[in-house]
Design a protein around this motif. Structure first.
Motif, PDB file in Angstrom:
ATOM      1  N   SER A 150      47.434  31.421  55.057  1.00 29.08           N
ATOM      2  CA  SER A 150      46.835  32.404  54.140  1.00 29.08           C
ATOM      3  C   SER A 150      46.188  31.697  52.946  1.00 29.08           C
ATOM      4  O   SER A 150      46.584  30.569  52.602  1.00 29.08           O
ATOM      5  CB  SER A 150      47.804  33.488  53.661  1.00 29.08           C
TER       6      SER A 150
ATOM      7  N   GLY B  67      45.391  33.164  49.663  1.00 31.70           N
ATOM      8  CA  GLY B  67      45.381  33.927  48.405  1.00 31.70           C
ATOM      9  C   GLY B  67      45.709  33.062  47.191  1.00 31.70           C
ATOM     10  O   GLY B  67      45.653  31.823  47.234  1.00 31.70           O
TER      11      GLY B  67
ATOM     12  N   SER C 259      43.414  31.359  57.877  1.00 33.76           N
ATOM     13  CA  SER C 259      43.226  32.669  57.260  1.00 33.76           C
ATOM     14  C   SER C 259      42.998  33.671  58.385  1.00 33.76           C
ATOM     15  O   SER C 259      42.700  33.278  59.520  1.00 33.76           O
ATOM     16  CB  SER C 259      41.991  32.613  56.343  1.00 33.76           C
ATOM     17  N   ARG C 260      43.112  34.954  58.054  1.00 37.83           N
ATOM     18  CA  ARG C 260      42.771  35.960  59.070  1.00 37.83           C
ATOM     19  C   ARG C 260      41.273  35.935  59.340  1.00 37.83           C
ATOM     20  O   ARG C 260      40.799  36.484  60.312  1.00 37.83           O
ATOM     21  CB  ARG C 260      43.185  37.350  58.575  1.00 37.83           C
TER      22      ARG C 260
ATOM     23  N   THR D 284      51.764  34.665  52.311  1.00 42.77           N
ATOM     24  CA  THR D 284      51.314  36.050  52.526  1.00 42.77           C
ATOM     25  C   THR D 284      52.174  37.021  51.701  1.00 42.77           C
ATOM     26  O   THR D 284      53.213  36.634  51.164  1.00 42.77           O
ATOM     27  CB  THR D 284      51.428  36.414  54.025  1.00 42.77           C
TER      28      THR D 284
ATOM     29  N   HIS E 174      56.266  38.136  55.571  1.00 44.09           N
ATOM     30  CA  HIS E 174      56.994  36.860  55.603  1.00 44.09           C
ATOM     31  C   HIS E 174      57.791  36.681  56.891  1.00 44.09           C
ATOM     32  O   HIS E 174      57.793  35.600  57.481  1.00 44.09           O
ATOM     33  CB  HIS E 174      57.930  36.751  54.396  1.00 44.09           C
TER      34      HIS E 174
ATOM     35  N   GLU F 183      57.272  31.752  50.915  1.00 43.20           N
ATOM     36  CA  GLU F 183      57.282  32.232  49.530  1.00 43.20           C
ATOM     37  C   GLU F 183      58.414  33.227  49.282  1.00 43.20           C
ATOM     38  O   GLU F 183      58.915  33.866  50.180  1.00 43.20           O
ATOM     39  CB  GLU F 183      55.932  32.877  49.180  1.00 43.20           C
TER      40      GLU F 183
ATOM     41  N   ARG G   8      48.370  43.491  45.545  1.00 44.23           N
ATOM     42  CA  ARG G   8      49.640  43.168  46.218  1.00 44.23           C
ATOM     43  C   ARG G   8      50.849  43.409  45.324  1.00 44.23           C
ATOM     44  O   ARG G   8      51.859  43.966  45.754  1.00 44.23           O
ATOM     45  CB  ARG G   8      49.615  41.686  46.645  1.00 44.23           C
ATOM     46  N   GLN G   9      50.748  42.996  44.065  1.00 38.25           N
ATOM     47  CA  GLN G   9      51.908  43.044  43.167  1.00 38.25           C
ATOM     48  C   GLN G   9      52.460  44.451  42.998  1.00 38.25           C
ATOM     49  O   GLN G   9      53.638  44.617  42.724  1.00 38.25           O
ATOM     50  CB  GLN G   9      51.529  42.496  41.786  1.00 38.25           C
TER      51      GLN G   9
ATOM     52  N   LEU H  67      52.788  46.589  50.696  1.00 38.30           N
ATOM     53  CA  LEU H  67      52.875  45.131  50.833  1.00 38.30           C
ATOM     54  C   LEU H  67      54.165  44.582  50.211  1.00 38.30           C
ATOM     55  O   LEU H  67      54.276  43.394  49.945  1.00 38.30           O
ATOM     56  CB  LEU H  67      51.656  44.464  50.174  1.00 38.30           C
TER      57      LEU H  67
HETATM   58  N1  LIG Z   1      56.029  30.903  43.425  1.00 37.10           N
HETATM   59  C1  LIG Z   1      55.203  31.526  42.627  1.00 37.10           C
HETATM   60  O1  LIG Z   1      55.025  31.137  41.478  1.00 37.10           O
HETATM   61  C2  LIG Z   1      54.453  32.708  43.150  1.00 37.10           C
HETATM   62  C3  LIG Z   1      53.420  33.226  42.391  1.00 37.10           C
HETATM   63  C4  LIG Z   1      52.686  34.260  42.921  1.00 37.10           C
HETATM   64  C5  LIG Z   1      53.019  34.765  44.165  1.00 37.10           C
HETATM   65  N2  LIG Z   1      54.055  34.271  44.891  1.00 37.10           N
HETATM   66  C6  LIG Z   1      54.408  34.822  46.207  1.00 37.10           C
HETATM   67  O2  LIG Z   1      53.372  34.468  47.130  1.00 37.10           O
HETATM   68  C7  LIG Z   1      53.133  35.527  48.042  1.00 37.10           C
HETATM   69  C8  LIG Z   1      51.653  35.883  47.991  1.00 37.10           C
HETATM   70  O3  LIG Z   1      51.283  36.229  46.683  1.00 37.10           O
HETATM   71  P1  LIG Z   1      49.769  36.070  46.149  1.00 37.10           P
HETATM   72  O4  LIG Z   1      49.806  36.509  44.749  1.00 37.10           O
HETATM   73  O5  LIG Z   1      49.245  34.741  46.488  1.00 37.10           O
HETATM   74  O6  LIG Z   1      49.036  37.188  47.038  1.00 37.10           O
HETATM   75  P2  LIG Z   1      47.483  37.326  47.345  1.00 37.10           P
HETATM   76  O7  LIG Z   1      46.659  36.615  46.342  1.00 37.10           O
HETATM   77  O8  LIG Z   1      47.229  38.766  47.588  1.00 37.10           O
HETATM   78  O9  LIG Z   1      47.318  36.530  48.717  1.00 37.10           O
HETATM   79  C9  LIG Z   1      48.006  36.910  49.876  1.00 37.10           C
HETATM   80  C10 LIG Z   1      47.265  36.386  51.091  1.00 37.10           C
HETATM   81  O10 LIG Z   1      47.984  36.820  52.243  1.00 37.10           O
HETATM   82  C11 LIG Z   1      47.095  37.035  53.316  1.00 37.10           C
HETATM   83  N3  LIG Z   1      47.329  38.367  53.919  1.00 37.10           N
HETATM   84  C12 LIG Z   1      47.734  38.595  55.180  1.00 37.10           C
HETATM   85  N4  LIG Z   1      47.818  39.886  55.440  1.00 37.10           N
HETATM   86  C13 LIG Z   1      47.461  40.536  54.318  1.00 37.10           C
HETATM   87  C14 LIG Z   1      47.313  41.904  53.980  1.00 37.10           C
HETATM   88  N5  LIG Z   1      47.559  42.886  54.861  1.00 37.10           N
HETATM   89  N6  LIG Z   1      46.930  42.204  52.731  1.00 37.10           N
HETATM   90  C15 LIG Z   1      46.694  41.232  51.830  1.00 37.10           C
HETATM   91  N7  LIG Z   1      46.783  39.913  52.105  1.00 37.10           N
HETATM   92  C16 LIG Z   1      47.166  39.565  53.350  1.00 37.10           C
HETATM   93  C17 LIG Z   1      45.673  36.900  52.757  1.00 37.10           C
HETATM   94  O11 LIG Z   1      45.174  35.628  53.175  1.00 37.10           O
HETATM   95  P3  LIG Z   1      44.053  35.501  54.313  1.00 37.10           P
HETATM   96  O12 LIG Z   1      43.025  36.554  53.989  1.00 37.10           O
HETATM   97  O13 LIG Z   1      43.555  34.135  54.139  1.00 37.10           O
HETATM   98  O14 LIG Z   1      44.686  35.733  55.636  1.00 37.10           O
HETATM   99  C18 LIG Z   1      45.857  36.934  51.258  1.00 37.10           C
HETATM  100  O15 LIG Z   1      44.905  36.162  50.596  1.00 37.10           O
HETATM  101  C19 LIG Z   1      54.088  36.647  47.639  1.00 37.10           C
HETATM  102  O16 LIG Z   1      55.223  36.574  48.453  1.00 37.10           O
HETATM  103  C20 LIG Z   1      54.467  36.326  46.198  1.00 37.10           C
HETATM  104  O17 LIG Z   1      55.755  36.782  45.828  1.00 37.10           O
HETATM  105  C21 LIG Z   1      54.743  33.235  44.401  1.00 37.10           C
END
Ligand SMILES: NC(=O)c1ccc[n+]([C@@H]2O[C@H](COP(=O)([O-])OP(=O)(O)OC[C@H]3O[C@@H](n4cnc5c(N)ncnc54)[C@H](OP(=O)(O)O)[C@@H]3O)[C@@H](O)[C@H]2O)c1
Length: 331
Positions: free
Chosen positions: A11, A13, A36-37, A74, A79, A96, A165-166, A171
């Protein structure tokens, strides 16, 4: 020199981009492929982060025999599906936080990891930052006596577009899984056991998921954790550990802290400052690589049974709120 560990990112994001930045500064790590998708999205990511291999589906990445470990970035609701798919193809996985959306899913993920005999870890960043290791040293050295209470807050003041997403319950959005997991995991790390009682209040906002919440956890010997989490509240993000002889204050920004102080009789008697290298995601990636090189199937700093326990606590917290995620009843 040891061989490089070859990473794939599943993914593209927000956090996957940060993870690519983290791998770029980590000795011994190679970002070998991204999926990515959508192949064009993967292509843009690959161009920006100089990734040699690009896939237009997550399955193709998992099929690549030249990948050692896959990072899952994702939304929470995917997950389990994404991690299981990778582990079934023999890949180690760093997934994650929150590990899944509920304890049943977490148990299933861990079951598959053990069945396939592959490495799995929840990406709980706080556990791996240098400051936390020093704070645990203070506790283990008895500097604050017996630990009796923990108080921690992790609040983001996000301004999210509709459907983000948040906040999107479809999601697994909402404050509990997104940021509450940090403080719950923190209390779990300090007390090293599951709570025996949980009391929690949460507010379900206009977007249909929990906007903010508080949880009080009580443990077997009367220890108590007082935890708050929110997604549109400008609160201070700090943590305290109170003992019978003194207390530790971990300064804002918790969950990736760099400063802590030790107080005895309300007087600051020691402090530590541990700057972060990179964006801190490199620390958890480094731990994965250490485990892989040592042949470990899980990390002692974020054990799998503890990740399941954390999901159980979050199930108990949200039960009275009537908060249900889209794939809650799928297992
Ligand atoms: N450790 C940290 O500091 C931290 C910080 C922020 C988030 N996180 C965690 O990371 C994860 C993702 O968060 P994010 O903020 O990166 O999310 P995001 O920006 O929305 O990205 C999620 C990615 O997941 C993929 N995806 C697959 N199916 C999806 C769907 N149905 N709808 C939306 N996206 C989909 C997409 O990638 P493709 O289009 O490329 O397939 C999308 O870009 C969560 O579990 C979050 O808790 C951790």
């Amino acid at each position: 020199m040891e061989d490089k560990i070859r990473w794939g990112i599943l993914s593209t994001g927000h956090i996957s981009k940060k993870f690519a930045d983290a791998l770029a500064i980590l000795p011994g790590a190679e970002l070998a492929a991204v999926a990515s998708r959508n192949i064009e999205t993967a292509g843009k990511f690959a161009e920006k982060y100089s990734v040699p291999k690009v896939y237009g589906s997550y399955e193709e990445l998992a099929d690549d025999p030249d990948i050692d470990v896959i990072y899952i970035g994702t939304p929470h609701t995917f997950h389990l599906r994404n991690s299981v798919m990778c582990m079934r193809k023999g890949k180690a996985v760093l997934c994650e936080k929150a590990l899944t959306i509920n304890a049943a899913e977490a148990r299933e993920m861990v079951r598959v990891a053990r069945e396939e005999n592959v490495f799995l870890m929840e990406a709980m960043i706080t556990r791996h930052v240098p400051l936390i290791k020093k704070v645990l040293g203070w506790i283990n050295d008895g500097r604050i006596g017996e630990v009796r209470m923990v108080k921690a807050s992790r609040c983001a003041r996000g301004v999210f577009p509709p459907g983000a997403r948040q906040m999107n319950p479809e999601l697994g959005g909402g404050s509990l899984l997104d940021v509450g997991v940090y403080v719950i995991s923190f209390a779990s790390m300090i007390f090293q056991k599951p709570p025996v009682e949980t009391v929690a209040l949460g507010h379900i906002g206009d977007w249909g998921s929990d906007e903010q919440g508080v949880a009080i956890l009580k443990y077997e010997n009367g220890e108590i954790a007082d935890l708050s989490f929110a997604l549109r509240t400008a609160a201070v993000n700090e943590a305290y550990i109170f003992g019978t002889e003194g207390y530790i204050k971990i300064e804002d920004v918790f969950a990736v802290p760099t400063k802590a102080s030790l107080f005895i009789d309300r007087v600051e008697s020691a402090n530590i400052e541990e700057p972060i290298t990179g964006n801190a995601l490199n620390y958890e990636a480094e731990e994965v690589m250490r485990c892989l090189r040592a042949g470990l199937k899980e990390s002692p700093f974020m054990p799998l049974d503890e990740s399941v326990q954390i999901m159980e606590i979050m199930d108990n917290i949200r039960k009275p709120w009537g908060l249900v995620y889209s794939n809650d009843n799928r297992l």
